[in-house]
Design a protein around this motif. Structure first.
Motif, PDB file in Angstrom:
ATOM      1  N   MET A 105       0.824  -1.212   0.000  1.00 58.56           N
ATOM      2  CA  MET A 105       0.000   0.000   0.000  1.00 58.56           C
ATOM      3  C   MET A 105       0.851   1.252   0.000  1.00 58.56           C
ATOM      4  SD  MET A 105      -3.159   0.339  -0.357  1.00 58.56           S
ATOM      5  CE  MET A 105      -3.003  -0.736  -1.736  1.00 58.56           C
ATOM      6  N   ARG A 106       1.918   1.224   0.848  1.00 60.82           N
ATOM      7  CA  ARG A 106       2.750   2.408   0.903  1.00 60.82           C
ATOM      8  C   ARG A 106       3.467   2.651  -0.416  1.00 60.82           C
ATOM      9  NH1 ARG A 106       6.976   4.191   5.434  1.00 60.82           N
ATOM     10  NH2 ARG A 106       8.208   4.391   3.542  1.00 60.82           N
ATOM     11  N   THR A 107       3.940   1.542  -1.015  1.00 62.90           N
ATOM     12  CA  THR A 107       4.656   1.733  -2.280  1.00 62.90           C
ATOM     13  C   THR A 107       3.715   2.323  -3.324  1.00 62.90           C
ATOM     14  OG1 THR A 107       4.172  -0.580  -2.763  1.00 62.90           O
ATOM     15  CG2 THR A 107       6.407  -0.033  -2.026  1.00 62.90           C
ATOM     16  N   LYS A 108       2.434   1.943  -3.242  1.00 60.85           N
ATOM     17  CA  LYS A 108       1.512   2.477  -4.217  1.00 60.85           C
ATOM     18  C   LYS A 108       1.385   3.991  -4.043  1.00 60.85           C
ATOM     19  CE  LYS A 108      -2.318   0.959  -6.847  1.00 60.85           C
ATOM     20  NZ  LYS A 108      -3.558   0.296  -7.013  1.00 60.85           N
ATOM     21  N   ALA A 109       1.352   4.434  -2.765  1.00 58.90           N
ATOM     22  CA  ALA A 109       1.241   5.871  -2.518  1.00 58.90           C
ATOM     23  C   ALA A 109       2.489   6.595  -2.995  1.00 58.90           C
ATOM     24  CB  ALA A 109       1.006   6.128  -1.035  1.00 58.90           C
ATOM     25  N   VAL A 110       3.644   5.990  -2.725  1.00 62.10           N
ATOM     26  CA  VAL A 110       4.899   6.617  -3.167  1.00 62.10           C
ATOM     27  C   VAL A 110       4.933   6.709  -4.680  1.00 62.10           C
ATOM     28  CG1 VAL A 110       7.388   6.308  -3.342  1.00 62.10           C
ATOM     29  CG2 VAL A 110       6.266   5.911  -1.167  1.00 62.10           C
ATOM     30  N   ARG A 111       4.550   5.608  -5.308  1.00 66.66           N
ATOM     31  CA  ARG A 111       4.558   5.631  -6.780  1.00 66.66           C
ATOM     32  C   ARG A 111       3.623   6.712  -7.288  1.00 66.66           C
ATOM     33  NH1 ARG A 111       3.465  -0.102  -9.137  1.00 66.66           N
ATOM     34  NH2 ARG A 111       3.729   0.949 -11.119  1.00 66.66           N
ATOM     35  N   ARG A 112       2.481   6.834  -6.631  1.00 65.55           N
ATOM     36  CA  ARG A 112       1.537   7.835  -7.093  1.00 65.55           C
ATOM     37  C   ARG A 112       2.119   9.226  -6.958  1.00 65.55           C
ATOM     38  NH1 ARG A 112      -4.759   7.892  -7.293  1.00 65.55           N
ATOM     39  NH2 ARG A 112      -4.105   6.362  -8.843  1.00 65.55           N
ATOM     40  N   THR A 113       2.826   9.471  -5.841  1.00 61.55           N
ATOM     41  CA  THR A 113       3.437  10.783  -5.695  1.00 61.55           C
ATOM     42  C   THR A 113       4.442  11.024  -6.817  1.00 61.55           C
ATOM     43  OG1 THR A 113       3.397  10.231  -3.356  1.00 61.55           O
ATOM     44  CG2 THR A 113       4.384  12.330  -3.964  1.00 61.55           C
ATOM     45  N   GLY A 114       5.181   9.949  -7.135  1.00 63.68           N
ATOM     46  CA  GLY A 114       6.150  10.066  -8.219  1.00 63.68           C
ATOM     47  C   GLY A 114       5.467  10.445  -9.520  1.00 63.68           C
ATOM     48  N   TRP A 115       4.381   9.738  -9.849  1.00 63.08           N
ATOM     49  CA  TRP A 115       3.654  10.070 -11.082  1.00 63.08           C
ATOM     50  C   TRP A 115       3.144  11.505 -11.038  1.00 63.08           C
ATOM     51  CZ3 TRP A 115       5.153   7.080 -14.548  1.00 63.08           C
ATOM     52  CH2 TRP A 115       5.157   5.684 -14.456  1.00 63.08           C
ATOM     53  N   ASN A 116       2.654  11.880  -9.852  1.00 68.45           N
ATOM     54  CA  ASN A 116       2.125  13.241  -9.742  1.00 68.45           C
ATOM     55  C   ASN A 116       3.194  14.280 -10.032  1.00 68.45           C
ATOM     56  OD1 ASN A 116      -0.399  12.379  -9.158  1.00 68.45           O
ATOM     57  ND2 ASN A 116      -0.304  12.761  -6.957  1.00 68.45           N
ATOM     58  N   ALA A 117       4.385  14.037  -9.457  1.00 65.36           N
ATOM     59  CA  ALA A 117       5.469  14.996  -9.677  1.00 65.36           C
ATOM     60  C   ALA A 117       5.788  15.107 -11.159  1.00 65.36           C
ATOM     61  CB  ALA A 117       6.710  14.557  -8.897  1.00 65.36           C
ATOM     62  N   LEU A 118       5.862  13.943 -11.822  1.00 69.15           N
ATOM     63  CA  LEU A 118       6.133  13.944 -13.261  1.00 69.15           C
ATOM     64  C   LEU A 118       5.043  14.700 -14.003  1.00 69.15           C
ATOM     65  CD1 LEU A 118       7.854  12.920 -15.602  1.00 69.15           C
ATOM     66  CD2 LEU A 118       6.463  10.846 -15.637  1.00 69.15           C
ATOM     67  N   GLY A 119       3.800  14.438 -13.560  1.00 71.52           N
ATOM     68  CA  GLY A 119       2.681  15.104 -14.220  1.00 71.52           C
ATOM     69  C   GLY A 119       2.772  16.617 -14.118  1.00 71.52           C
ATOM     70  N   ILE A 120       3.146  17.075 -12.946  1.00 68.92           N
ATOM     71  CA  ILE A 120       3.234  18.521 -12.745  1.00 68.92           C
ATOM     72  C   ILE A 120       4.363  19.107 -13.588  1.00 68.92           C
ATOM     73  CG2 ILE A 120       3.676  20.337 -11.065  1.00 68.92           C
ATOM     74  CD1 ILE A 120       2.275  18.601  -9.013  1.00 68.92           C
ATOM     75  N   ALA A 121       5.501  18.405 -13.597  1.00 65.90           N
ATOM     76  CA  ALA A 121       6.630  18.900 -14.388  1.00 65.90           C
ATOM     77  C   ALA A 121       6.235  19.017 -15.862  1.00 65.90           C
ATOM     78  CB  ALA A 121       7.826  17.961 -14.241  1.00 65.90           C
ATOM     79  N   LEU A 122       5.553  17.974 -16.353  1.00 62.60           N
ATOM     80  CA  LEU A 122       5.141  18.013 -17.751  1.00 62.60           C
ATOM     81  C   LEU A 122       4.147  19.131 -18.006  1.00 62.60           C
ATOM     82  CD1 LEU A 122       4.867  14.219 -18.555  1.00 62.60           C
ATOM     83  CD2 LEU A 122       6.508  15.862 -19.445  1.00 62.60           C
ATOM     84  N   PHE A 123       3.277  19.359 -17.024  1.00 63.86           N
ATOM     85  CA  PHE A 123       2.303  20.440 -17.147  1.00 63.86           C
ATOM     86  C   PHE A 123       3.021  21.764 -17.378  1.00 63.86           C
ATOM     87  CE2 PHE A 123      -1.436  22.881 -16.481  1.00 63.86           C
ATOM     88  CZ  PHE A 123      -1.067  23.968 -15.700  1.00 63.86           C
ATOM     89  N   VAL A 124       4.043  22.010 -16.570  1.00 58.88           N
ATOM     90  CA  VAL A 124       4.761  23.272 -16.690  1.00 58.88           C
ATOM     91  C   VAL A 124       5.362  23.429 -18.081  1.00 58.88           C
ATOM     92  CG1 VAL A 124       6.757  24.572 -15.870  1.00 58.88           C
ATOM     93  CG2 VAL A 124       5.249  23.471 -14.238  1.00 58.88           C
ATOM     94  N   VAL A 125       6.031  22.374 -18.560  1.00 59.87           N
ATOM     95  CA  VAL A 125       6.672  22.455 -19.874  1.00 59.87           C
ATOM     96  C   VAL A 125       5.637  22.658 -20.979  1.00 59.87           C
ATOM     97  CG1 VAL A 125       7.981  21.156 -21.580  1.00 59.87           C
ATOM     98  CG2 VAL A 125       8.641  21.069 -19.196  1.00 59.87           C
ATOM     99  N   LEU A 126       4.556  21.883 -20.916  1.00 58.16           N
ATOM    100  CA  LEU A 126       3.530  21.966 -21.956  1.00 58.16           C
ATOM    101  C   LEU A 126       2.877  23.327 -22.028  1.00 58.16           C
ATOM    102  CD1 LEU A 126       1.234  18.818 -21.988  1.00 58.16           C
ATOM    103  CD2 LEU A 126       2.445  19.847 -23.892  1.00 58.16           C
ATOM    104  N   VAL A 127       2.548  23.834 -20.850  1.00 55.98           N
ATOM    105  CA  VAL A 127       1.735  25.039 -20.815  1.00 55.98           C
ATOM    106  C   VAL A 127       2.559  26.319 -20.937  1.00 55.98           C
ATOM    107  CG1 VAL A 127       0.192  26.335 -19.285  1.00 55.98           C
ATOM    108  CG2 VAL A 127      -0.133  23.920 -19.601  1.00 55.98           C
ATOM    109  N   PHE A 128       3.882  26.196 -20.890  1.00 61.60           N
ATOM    110  CA  PHE A 128       4.711  27.392 -20.905  1.00 61.60           C
ATOM    111  C   PHE A 128       4.390  28.366 -22.034  1.00 61.60           C
ATOM    112  CE2 PHE A 128       8.022  30.061 -19.600  1.00 61.60           C
ATOM    113  CZ  PHE A 128       8.653  30.522 -20.726  1.00 61.60           C
TER     114      PHE A 128
END
Lengths: 415, 277, 291
Positions: free
Chosen positions: B1-24
């Motif tokens: 369960m914890r690894t799933k949460a960590v992985r999700r945070t990882g995906w979220n971080a990637l998602g946010i980074a991509l958001f910034v680049v895309l929307v710039f």
């Protein structure tokens, strides 16, 4: 039941679409409407002159309305071609002077020779501009306005470098620019900002030395950029460029970025370009911007400047030619031309010329070969390619000029 | 369960980074609309307009024909999309659920028409419309847009419909409804995401279309908003960057609104099952 | 019944496109320049236009360049788009909404405006790209000109085109992913299948039709792309050595006002694109047969 409703709706929709296409709409061209195509420069620069001409026209022709549609330089010719295909052309169209020949040769315009006297000041038309509207001895275009090229500069920076009067020769100008460069060591600063591929500038040097782009011999075009005089001009340009420009500008053509933008950022002390550059040199430098005529390598003479400009023509399929001629006469009246002059343009007749820097620079001017396919030379970027090859050192002046000359001749001689 | 949460945070971080680049670039456009002239032309970029100005928006809104052209765009696009979508949907259903002669040919035509370069058709289309006096009319543009959007819509909708298993309609038909009735009740809700995605695409393509609108519409009172935008770029003199960016921001708003209205139909939660056990 | 459903499309397209397409074919067989345009009358010259184009070395060089360009653009668009769609599935709801909103904003930007923003971000004097690259010590990009070589010009065009194409791909693939049954996915995971196997056996079959569509459409669009590279590189720097097919058609056919030749090039482009996408199209059609 629901399915039947759906089917009915579908049928209705598709029939409706077909009907719309088939029914010759009741949108017939309004009778007594004059359609005029002007460039957006008029819309932003002198809308009052347009309104005045419209008003005068409507007084002379009661029951007529004028529909002015503003066009962009980038696509107005493609739009014009479409209207020629469909036979619903405008009644008056503004054309760039380098665009005229191709269309005159194709029979796109009405012959205005017999109406020439109707146009105000027609006996004093500027020679260069008038020629662009003539083909086969007939008049197809009425000169509208012109513009030459001048040096727009930072008076404060020049003064700081100890220069008190405008240079009277090219050599003097080069020395002055080097002085200005010495007191401005900001990274990327250029004393004069000129795009290397800006052929309007480079070819001024060619014509200054007596060279030319192309000449006719026995009905065929022969490229002359590789003649000794032209090569002298190009060599002088390269020398001037190397002394006053950073290497990075060798492949720029002066549209991206615009020279006046660089000026407004404080990265240059001078531009060589149309006189209206003063519009956009930045609020910061408004008080210290001035102009002088670009000097020739011959002391005391101006360097020949490219005479840009527009003509007004009447497309051949128009149904309102008499009215079109009248509107053009109203729009190029003495009062109207004087209005254009006050906005910084060169009016279309010598008797209306003033003494602005722009007009003085027009005393010596050059123009492109009047060939049906000249537009294709421009669009094929032959001159720009030649200049970037010379300035980046990829080819010698002689090599680049020879290649360009051959390409130009080939393009101009196409059937 | 914890690894799933960590992985999700990882995906979220990637998602946010991509958001910034895309929307710039979009961010750049919108922030420039608020910058002062000096900030726009300055040598070093200004990231956030510290003294935001509304003058560019005011200038854009007050340019002649802005509201008129918005209205024209809305009329043209909404009508084209509505007609094209309904017509395309039925054709797509026919193509995926029925067998009939000429089916393959029709399909090939749908993709074939899209292979025609638009530039090649400008003058022939202009000539045809001129003959029926539909040049310089909104109707003419609507017709062109419908024709542009239809093949793509049929082709794409068919793909969505194919992905849906047949068992469902069969189940419905057992209940006694007709084939078409089964489609409407069972298929439509399932195809909704695809229908919405396709109509958003149709909307945006038509809203941003420039070449045909420019060629066919001459009166400034009849033009669409993309043509109106082009006037900012037309002169040989300086482009008014601030006003252009403000105007562009304004023209993008209806698209965003349209999407917001329909986005609920695209399932954002993977909560539905296909066949109940 | 099916004919009734298909009829409206046939009628509409026939009415609007029928004559223009016929006209296009006819034009390709005529000499039709500006003079003929004004006279409304061309001269039949048979296949001469086609011959002239096929003998033009510029045509062949442009074709090869465009094929490479298309492969690069389509590849990037589909791969990155699918990855992003998969990412959308994995993130929390608020990030998903953020990303989707961002994609819609990107999608909403008119191409003409996007080009201007690109122009500006990459311009030599005060472009943000040069500034960032220099500040991040990637190298000295002060007043670097991104539009000198054809490769650089087309690379910049690629970034612009892929950026603009991503939203549609991501949203469409995501919509297709929503049709994947979560029960099946869970069942497979419980059975111990690796995520790659799950993707291949459960997810792919559902989204394959959509991917095929997107790929075939992307090939069409990217092969004939015109607006973005033309405006980004700028008319002043368009030369035969950086021509793409769409630009070649425009320059040779319309700017030079040789409409017959333009029509011939249009038809040749149609044939070539058809050949390039035939694999996908056939699979698309065959997939439907199984239904």
């Amino acid at each position: 039941m629901r399915t039947r409703l759906f089917m009915a709706a579908l049928a209705a929709v598709s029939l409706g679409v077909v009907a719309a296409t088939a029914s010759a709409g009741v949108q017939r061209a309004q009778a007594n409407k004059l359609t005029v195509w002007l460039q957006v420069d008029a819309q932003s620069g002198w809308p009052d002159l347009v309104a005045a001409a419209n008003q005068q026209f409507q007084q002379q022709n009661p029951g007529w309305t004028v529909d002015v549609q503003y066009q962009n330089w980038s696509d107005h010719l493609q739009k014009f071609d479409a209207t020629l295909a469909g036979s619903d052309t405008p009644d008056v169209i503004e054309m760039g002077n380098t665009e005229m020949t191709k269309y005159m040769a194709a029979g796109a315009f009405a012959d205005l020779t017999s109406s020439k006297s109707q146009f105000p000041n027609s006996s004093h038309w500027l020679a260069g501009l008038a020629k662009s509207g003539q083909y086969g001895g007939k008049v197809f275009g009425v000169p509208y306005y012109a513009g030459s090229r001048v040096i727009t500069y930072r008076a404060d920076l020049f003064k700081k470098a100890g220069i008190t009067k405008p240079p009277t020769s090219l050599a003097q100008f080069e020395t002055d620019l080097v002085k200005v460069g010495k007191i401005n060591k900001a990274k990327g600063f250029a004393p004069l900002y000129v795009g290397g591929e800006d052929w309007y500038t480079a070819l001024s040097f060619v014509y200054d030395y007596g060279g030319s782009i192309a000449t006719t011999h026995g009905g065929k075009w022969v490229g002359s950029l590789d003649s000794p005089k032209s090569i002298a001009g190009l060599t002088a340009f390269k020398k001037f460029f190397d002394a006053t420009q950073p290497k990075s500008t060798a492949t720029l053509d002066g549209t991206s970025p615009f020279p006046y933008t660089v000026f407004s950022q404080g990265q240059t002390a001078a531009n060589y370009g149309p006189a209206w550059y003063t519009c956009c040199t930045g609020a910061k430098y408004k008080g210290v911007t001035a102009q002088f005529v670009m000097p020739s390598h011959i002391k005391g003479q101006p360097m020949p400047g490219f005479l840009g400009g527009s003509d007004l023509a009447v497309p051949a399929p128009s149904n309102a030619k008499a009215q079109a001629i009248q509107w053009i006469a109203d729009f190029t009246s003495t009062a109207s031309e004087q209005g254009l002059e006050q906005k910084g343009n060169i009016p279309n007749a010598t008797n209306l010329l003033g003494t602005s820097v722009n007009e003085r620079a027009a005393a010596r001017s050059w123009f492109v070969p009047q060939a049906k396919h000249w537009v294709d030379v421009e669009n094929g970027n032959i001159l720009k390619t030649m200049l970037s090859q010379i300035l980046t050192g990829k080819l010698t002046v002689k090599q680049a000029a020879t290649v360009a000359s051959q390409n130009i001749a080939q393009t101009l001689n196409e059937s | 369960m914890r690894t799933k949460a960590v992985r999700r945070t990882g995906w979220n971080a990637l998602g946010i980074a991509l958001f910034v680049v895309l929307v710039f670039p979009v961010f750049w456009m919108v922030s420039t609309a608020f910058k002062t002239e000096d900030q726009i032309n300055s040598l070093t970029p200004t990231w956030f307009p510290t003294h935001p100005t509304l003058s560019h928006f005011s200038d854009a809104l007050h340019r002649p024909f802005f509201w008129t052209d918005v209205k024209n765009s809305l009329i043209v696009v909404l009508i084209s999309v509505a007609i094209a979508m309904s017509v395309a949907f039925f054709a797509a259903v026919a193509l995926s659920k029925y067998r009939f002669t000429g089916r393959k040919l029709f399909l090939v035509l749908m993709i074939g028409i899209q292979m025609l370069p638009a530039a090649g058709l400008i003058i022939p289309l202009y000539v045809v419309l001129a003959r029926y006096h539909e040049v310089n009319t909104l109707t003419g543009v609507i017709l062109v847009y419908i024709a542009s959007v239809l093949p793509f819509s049929v082709w794409t909708l068919r793909g969505f419909i194919i992905g849906i298993p047949n068992d469902l309609e069969e189940a419905a038909m057992v209940d006694g409804s007709t084939r078409l009735g089964a489609f409407m009740r069972i298929l439509l809700p399932l195809v909704a995401p695809g229908l919405v995605a396709t109509s958003v695409f149709a909307f945006i393509t038509s809203w941003n279309e420039y070449i045909f609108a420019r060629t066919l519409l001459n009166d400034q009172s009849r033009q669409t908003i993309t043509v109106w935008l082009s006037y900012f770029l037309g002169t040989q003199r300086q482009t008014d960057w601030g006003s252009l960016m403000a105007a562009s921001t304004l023209t993008a708003i209806p698209v965003v609104i349209f999407f917001l209205l329909v986005q609920r139909k695209i399932a954002f939660g993977l909560t539905r099952g296909a066949v109940k056990g | 019944m099916p004919y009734l459903l298909v009829a409206p499309v046939v009628v509409v397209l026939g009415a609007i496109l029928g004559y223009p397409i016929y006209n296009l074919v006819r034009l390709s067989l005529q000499r039709y320049g500006l003079f003929e345009l004004i006279q409304h009358h061309g001269v039949y010259i048979g296949l001469h236009n086609f011959g002239s184009v096929l003998h033009d070395s510029v045509f062949w060089h442009t074709l090869v360049r465009t094929i490479v360009f298309t492969i690069a653009n389509v590849g990037l668009t589909i791969v990155v788009g699918t990855l992003l769609a998969l990412l959308l599935v994995q993130v929390s709801a608020w990030v998903r909404i953020l990303l989707t909103a961002g994609l819609v904003l990107v999608w909403a930007m008119p191409p003409v405006v996007a080009v201007q923003v690109w122009n500006w971000m990459t311009n030599i004097q005060n472009g943000v790209l040069n500034y960032l690259l220099t500040e991040l010590h990637v190298g000295d990009y002060f007043q670097h000109n991104w539009y000198v070589t054809p490769f650089s010009q087309l690379a910049m065009s690629t970034t612009l085109i892929v950026w603009g194409a991503l939203p549609f791909v991501v949203i469409t693939v995501y919509a297709a992913l929503s049709q994947v049954s979560p029960e099946l996915v869970e069942a497979a995971e419980i059975d111990g299948a690796a995520s790659w196997r799950v993707f291949k056996d459960v997810t792919m079959p559902v989204i394959t039709p959509v991917l095929l569509i997107l790929t075939s459409l992307s090939i069409l669009w990217d092969f004939g792309v015109f607006t973005q590279p033309y405006l980004l590189i700028g008319q002043g720097h368009i030369v035969p050595s950086n021509y793409l097919m769409g630009i070649y058609l425009f320059e040779e056919g319309y700017v030079r006002a040789d409409f017959g030749r333009g029509a011939a090039i249009s038809i040749l482009m149609l044939v070539i694109v058809a050949a390039m996408s035939i694999v996908y199209v056939r699979r698309m059609i065959r997939l439907g047969e199984l239904a």
